[in-house]
Write an enzyme that holds these catalytic residues in place. Sequence first.
Site, PDB file in Angstrom:
ATOM      1  N   GLU A 301      -1.612   7.021   3.742  1.00  0.00           N
ATOM      2  CA  GLU A 301      -0.245   6.684   3.691  1.00  0.00           C
ATOM      3  C   GLU A 301       0.510   7.710   4.010  1.00  0.00           C
ATOM      4  O   GLU A 301       1.671   7.684   4.663  1.00  0.00           O
ATOM      5  CB  GLU A 301       0.015   6.025   2.328  1.00  0.00           C
ATOM      6  CG  GLU A 301       1.289   4.950   2.610  1.00  0.00           C
ATOM      7  CD  GLU A 301       1.320   3.969   1.186  1.00  0.00           C
ATOM      8  OE1 GLU A 301       0.903   3.119   0.902  1.00  0.00           O
ATOM      9  OE2 GLU A 301       2.249   4.237   0.304  1.00  0.00           O
ATOM     10  N   HIS A 330     -27.854   2.995   0.342  1.00  0.00           N
ATOM     11  CA  HIS A 330     -28.647   1.583   0.748  1.00  0.00           C
ATOM     12  C   HIS A 330     -27.807   0.310   1.541  1.00  0.00           C
ATOM     13  O   HIS A 330     -28.115  -0.698   1.442  1.00  0.00           O
ATOM     14  CB  HIS A 330     -29.104   0.966  -0.405  1.00  0.00           C
ATOM     15  CG  HIS A 330     -30.136   1.861  -1.130  1.00  0.00           C
ATOM     16  ND1 HIS A 330     -31.624   1.977  -0.956  1.00  0.00           N
ATOM     17  CD2 HIS A 330     -29.778   2.968  -2.085  1.00  0.00           C
ATOM     18  CE1 HIS A 330     -32.066   2.899  -1.599  1.00  0.00           C
ATOM     19  NE2 HIS A 330     -31.210   3.423  -2.295  1.00  0.00           N
ATOM     20  N   LYS A 444       6.166  -5.721   4.138  1.00  0.00           N
ATOM     21  CA  LYS A 444       7.308  -5.969   2.940  1.00  0.00           C
ATOM     22  C   LYS A 444       8.330  -7.073   3.174  1.00  0.00           C
ATOM     23  O   LYS A 444       8.434  -8.101   2.792  1.00  0.00           O
ATOM     24  CB  LYS A 444       7.735  -4.991   2.309  1.00  0.00           C
ATOM     25  CG  LYS A 444       6.764  -4.060   1.244  1.00  0.00           C
ATOM     26  CD  LYS A 444       7.496  -3.101   0.506  1.00  0.00           C
ATOM     27  CE  LYS A 444       6.788  -2.182  -0.275  1.00  0.00           C
ATOM     28  NZ  LYS A 444       7.490  -1.097  -0.995  1.00  0.00           N
TER      29      LYS A 444
HETATM   30  O1  PA5 Z   1       3.047   6.040  -2.097  1.00  0.00           O
HETATM   31  C1  PA5 Z   1       3.871   5.239  -2.304  1.00  0.00           C
HETATM   32  O2  PA5 Z   1       4.881   5.573  -2.354  1.00  0.00           O
HETATM   33  C2  PA5 Z   1       3.492   3.698  -2.358  1.00  0.00           C
HETATM   34  O3  PA5 Z   1       2.010   3.692  -2.049  1.00  0.00           O
HETATM   35  C3  PA5 Z   1       4.167   3.231  -3.774  1.00  0.00           C
HETATM   36  O4  PA5 Z   1       3.436   3.782  -4.705  1.00  0.00           O
HETATM   37  C4  PA5 Z   1       3.861   1.621  -3.763  1.00  0.00           C
HETATM   38  O5  PA5 Z   1       4.516   1.082  -2.833  1.00  0.00           O
HETATM   39  C5  PA5 Z   1       4.401   0.926  -4.753  1.00  0.00           C
HETATM   40  O6  PA5 Z   1       5.716   1.260  -4.880  1.00  0.00           O
HETATM   41  P1  PA5 Z   1       6.769   1.264  -6.222  1.00  0.00           P
HETATM   42  O7  PA5 Z   1       6.135   2.411  -7.401  1.00  0.00           O
HETATM   43  O8  PA5 Z   1       8.013   1.726  -5.633  1.00  0.00           O
HETATM   44  O9  PA5 Z   1       6.674  -0.056  -6.796  1.00  0.00           O
END
Ligand code: PA5
Length: 477
Positions: A301, A330, A444
């Site tokens: 990410e 394996h 989203k």
């Molecule tokens: O790294 C990030 O920002 C995302 O992966 C969030 O952790 C994830 O989308 C969850 O978001 P939130 O903590 O706002 O619910």
Amino acid sequence: MDHQCKECMAPQIELDVNHMMADALGDKGICSCCVDKMKDAAAKAYQAVTENRGTGWLGWTELPYNQEEIVADIEKTAADVRRDFEAFVVLGIGGSALGPIAIQQALNHLHYNELPDGKRPGPRFYVEDNIDPERMAALFDVIDVQKTCFNIITKSGATAETMSQYLILSTALKEKVGEGWQKHIIATTDHEKGNLIRLAHQEGFKLFYIPASVGGRFSELSPVGLLPAAVCGIDIRGMLSGAKCMDNRCKSDDVWQNPALLEAVLQYICMQEMGRNVQVVMPYADSLKYMADWFCQLWAESLGKNVTRDGQPCNVGQTPTKALGVTDQHSQLQLYTEGPYDKVVTLMKVGSFRCTTEIPHGCDEFKDVAFLGGKTLNQLIEAERQGTEYALYKAGRMSQTITLPVVNAQTIGQLIYFLELTTAYAGELLNIDAFNQPGVEESKIASYAVLGNESEKYAKKREEMTHRAERKAKYIL
Ligand code: PA5
């Protein structure tokens, strides 16, 4: 290198990149002069992270230093939870869940929930990081809501998955607990943004904050990770102290002196110059299985981006994937040794496991079985790790090994901080914003649109979605 931190005497994790280098792999490896050529770029990346410590999205760099009061509050709250509840459930997703899962697996008993009361250092522990309806229903089959504490974790306070879970459990609590149901909820969220903070104020939930300058996937050492860990009896001060140790070891702009900087440079060369666009993270320890998952999110990410900081189009990033040693020898290793030259394998080794399991003597008439007798599973798993390392080397495949002398709060704190720093440096080298995730937003918004959210943004998206190419029947069999 020193194997002990000079300040706290804790054992130090070690990065061994021998099998990444041309010295070992010839033209399939990285020449040390290519690393030297990146000296200036590396120093610049180091400066950018160092100069901006604690600001912007680099708030996580200061978490080992600035949480004294918060840690005391967490420890007190954790003790209350242990006294009052028999189950503790984290509701969160992505960066709000992967860290708590990884830490629990790394630092607690591998069958923690099955341990009898009295042998478990805390309540039974569940992290619900998906909205599969069957899974949510299954949770309610194994917990007693009246004896359960729920930790709702969402930085944005607006994530649909987590907020729907909130609606489900708060309804259950109101029904089954009635007055005082709010005492069953602890909220971990931003100081200001989102709905959860408003709900928390309205209902009077116990609150922990995620600093604005700490993004989801960099939040493990904030209350996001520390509270669940403390509830389950984990030494959170040890984790923070491990992170400090690693921070100290990474205080150099010399790529050969700073392990996280070296790692960032090597992976940069792998992905940008050598087509090694996949990084397989393969711990040889069940305890580290979910550290690989946590890292996969951090790396994917943060680095998977389509625009540089100067607004130039790009498509960068390295696909992280996890494998478990020896299980995946394996399953996956055939591909790693003979498939495309697109991978680098990060092995994780444990120096000394927390127990020794002996293999008894027996089967004397079968020589290849009998020779195992008298050895230990500890020796066998390490021999298999060495076997994998050698097979990769022989096939001209790059690998590196991160060794944790032992798996404990200190070394896990070091590992987390090391991987976070590596990610931040790699983002600088790639000249991208490692702290946003615009690519996640599209899905989203589209899912809200599908679900019929009436606000203008989603209505527009719904309309836009009707214009995509029609599905053809001939492609559906
Ligand atoms: O790294 C990030 O920002 C995302 O992966 C969030 O952790 C994830 O989308 C969850 O978001 P939130 O903590 O706002 O619910």
